[in-house]
Design an enzyme around this catalytic site. Structure first.
Site, PDB file in Angstrom:
ATOM      1  N   GLN A 126       0.829  -1.206   0.000  1.00 21.66           N
ATOM      2  CA  GLN A 126       0.000   0.000   0.000  1.00 21.66           C
ATOM      3  C   GLN A 126       0.863   1.256   0.000  1.00 21.66           C
ATOM      4  O   GLN A 126       1.596   1.504   0.960  1.00 21.66           O
ATOM      5  CB  GLN A 126      -0.890   0.009   1.249  1.00 21.66           C
ATOM      6  CG  GLN A 126      -1.803   1.215   1.307  1.00 21.66           C
ATOM      7  CD  GLN A 126      -2.439   1.409   2.667  1.00 21.66           C
ATOM      8  OE1 GLN A 126      -1.861   1.036   3.686  1.00 21.66           O
ATOM      9  NE2 GLN A 126      -3.606   2.002   2.693  1.00 21.66           N
ATOM     10  N   GLY A 127       0.766   2.063  -1.054  1.00 18.98           N
ATOM     11  CA  GLY A 127       1.531   3.312  -1.141  1.00 18.98           C
ATOM     12  C   GLY A 127       0.629   4.511  -0.923  1.00 18.98           C
ATOM     13  O   GLY A 127       0.304   5.230  -1.868  1.00 18.98           O
ATOM     14  N   SER A 129       0.828   6.523   2.545  1.00 21.94           N
ATOM     15  CA  SER A 129       1.503   7.499   3.415  1.00 21.94           C
ATOM     16  C   SER A 129       2.739   8.108   2.758  1.00 21.94           C
ATOM     17  O   SER A 129       3.460   7.442   2.017  1.00 21.94           O
ATOM     18  CB  SER A 129       1.940   6.841   4.720  1.00 21.94           C
ATOM     19  OG  SER A 129       0.865   6.201   5.340  1.00 21.94           O
ATOM     20  N   SER A 161       4.609  -1.168   3.897  1.00 22.23           N
ATOM     21  CA  SER A 161       4.865  -2.529   4.382  1.00 22.23           C
ATOM     22  C   SER A 161       5.069  -3.483   3.206  1.00 22.23           C
ATOM     23  O   SER A 161       4.300  -3.446   2.243  1.00 22.23           O
ATOM     24  CB  SER A 161       3.689  -3.029   5.232  1.00 22.23           C
ATOM     25  OG  SER A 161       3.465  -2.170   6.312  1.00 22.23           O
ATOM     26  N   GLU A 244     -10.582  -2.212   5.384  1.00 23.49           N
ATOM     27  CA  GLU A 244      -9.460  -2.585   6.260  1.00 23.49           C
ATOM     28  C   GLU A 244      -9.920  -3.242   7.553  1.00 23.49           C
ATOM     29  O   GLU A 244      -9.293  -4.163   8.058  1.00 23.49           O
ATOM     30  CB  GLU A 244      -8.637  -1.330   6.568  1.00 23.49           C
ATOM     31  CG  GLU A 244      -7.492  -1.605   7.498  1.00 23.49           C
ATOM     32  CD  GLU A 244      -6.372  -0.608   7.338  1.00 23.49           C
ATOM     33  OE1 GLU A 244      -5.888  -0.421   6.218  1.00 23.49           O
ATOM     34  OE2 GLU A 244      -5.995  -0.007   8.344  1.00 23.49           O
TER      35      GLU A 244
END
Ligand SMILES: Cc1cc2nc3c(=O)[nH]c(=O)nc-3n(C[C@H](O)[C@H](O)[C@H](O)COP(=O)(O)OP(=O)(O)OC[C@H]3O[C@@H](n4cnc5c(N)ncnc54)[C@H](O)[C@@H]3O)c2cc1C
Length: 387
Positions: A126-127, A129, A161, A244
């Site tokens: 996941q990009g 932040s 992550s 999520e």
């Protein structure tokens, strides 16, 4: 709240329990062995897929199990009871990217990616932040310019992550810098082997490299990888985040419940804080253990209530933030209690799991929305407090 299991649901439980008992792998790769964890998680995913247990919450038309909310609840309870592998490197694919593509993707995107996620062939990361866009995600600055049939991306993400073991990334970029903050953002599928991507691992408190910084220097991504419309990424990202806290969260709660039971056993076998007596004979330790058990039960009751409500209304409520906040702070209280019970054993390294759990648990009140942001949501949407 109304939680009653029908005969069919009890049969589902028996089937899930039998399959898990026969198939849960007993050995696990070391935390530091990222490549080994990737292979292990993908192999476990393939095994679930072949037996029809992959994507229990995914609709059947996309290859999932299409389980009802009650069946999902049962599956995750049994999953945790069987000590099945925690969903880690495959989390984003299964719980973010997959459901987002189902909700907002094109037919071609669904056909290309959904089967590969379910079959355990690919890892997603996941990009979202950036160094100056965490809680305030809408201030993200990574730019993408349309050139012909491509987006050209330049900028930086952080805390991604499993970036260095992923094939694909759900990437948020700013495509219209003139538009108001929440507009002009685009959600795009980024292949992690595209030229111009550099990943720099970040070392965590436990010495692992689970996440990293990702730099994009003129990375070219086909426009057909845009999910939703160009400049409509905020809406798509909100859909992603709404998945999520799905029912998968339940298995973490059941694991916590079991952890408290293990601590009761540990406290009965190690000396107390004053030495000599058993830890459980210490009034304060006993009181904190009893409280931990009661709090885990309270959390499960809140979750059942929330699922029961969602099953009736079809909508997850704002109480998800209450449960999430309570869970994250409870994990940390229990980790401190475990350290107090294990005492010198933690420092001397004879019980590394407790020390590791304490260190990794610190991230619970940060990742996926900090505890302060959860409190803001509760104040705003639940209590109706003024902003
Ligand atoms: C283990 C872990 C894994 C992660 N994995 C990923 C990943 O894969 N992909 C990804 O994109 N991100 C990931 N993140 C990043 C995570 O989403 C951010 O850390 C989180 O959103 C907080 O952002 P920040 O770190 O920039 O902190 P900031 O937003 O800068 O917050 C700093 C402090 O200020 C407080 N604060 C900020 N705004 C407010 C406010 N409005 N009101 C009250 N207090 C406020 C916060 O609560 C916090 O205490 C991960 C984080 C962790 C810990």
């Amino acid at each position: 709240m109304e939680i009653r299991f029908s005969l069919a649901e009890e049969a589902f439980r028996a089937e899930a329990r039998a399959w898990l008992e026969a198939n849960v792998p007993r050995t696990r790769p070391a935390r530091a062995d990222l490549a080994g964890r990737r292979e292990f998680d993908l192999a476990w995913q393939r095994r679930m897929f072949e037996a029809g247990w992959a994507g229990v919450s995914w609709p059947r038309e996309f290859g999932g199990r299409g389980a009802s909310l009650m069946e999902q609840l049962i599956w995750y309870e049994e999953y945790a009871r069987a000590d099945a592998p925690e969903i880690q490197t495959t989390f984003v694919g299964l719980n973010h990217a997959g459901p987002t593509l189902i909700a907002c993707g094109t037919e071609a995107q669904k056909a290309e990616h959904l089967p590969r996620i379910l079959r355990g062939e690919v890892i997603w990361c996941q990009g979202f932040s950036e160094p100056n866009a965490g809680s305030d995600l809408a201030s993200l600055q990574t730019r993408a310019v349309v050139e012909g049939e491509e987006l050209v991306v330049t900028g930086q993400k952080i805390w991604t992550s499993f970036a260095n073991i992923a094939e694909f990334q759900e990437l948020l970029v700013r495509t219209d810098p003139q538009a108001p903050r929440h507009k002009g953002i685009t959600w795009v599928i980024c292949p992690m082997d595209a030229p111009g991507i550099e990943i720099r691992p970040i070392t965590t408190l436990t010495g692992d490299h689970d996440f990293g910084e990702v730099f994009y220097d003129g990375v070219r991504i086909p426009l057909e990888n845009v999910v939703g419309q160009l400049n409509d990424g905020w809406r798509v990202a909100m859909a992603t985040l709404s998945f999520e806290r799905g029912t998968a969260f339940l298995s973490q709660q059941v694991r916590l419940e079991r952890h408290v039971d293990e601590l009761v056993a540990l406290a009965s076998s190690v000396p107390g804080p004053e030495g000599g007596r058993r830890a459980i004979d210490d009034d304060e330790i006993a009181r904190r253990l009893a409280l931990a058990r009661a709090e885990v039960d309270a959390m499960r009751a809140m979750t059942y209530r929330s699922i029961s409500l969602a099953a009736r209304t079809g909508m997850p409520g704002a109480e998800a933030s209450i449960i999430r906040l309570f869970f994250s702070e409870l994990v940390q209280r229990i980790d401190v209690l475990a350290m107090d019970i294990a005492g010198a054993a933690v420092v001397e390294g004879t019980d590394g799991r407790i020390g590791e759990s304490y260190l990794t648990g610190l991230a619970q009140t940060i990742g996926g929305g900090t505890k302060d942001i959860q409190r803001n949501i509760i104040g705003d949407r639940f209590l109706g407090l003024p902003r």
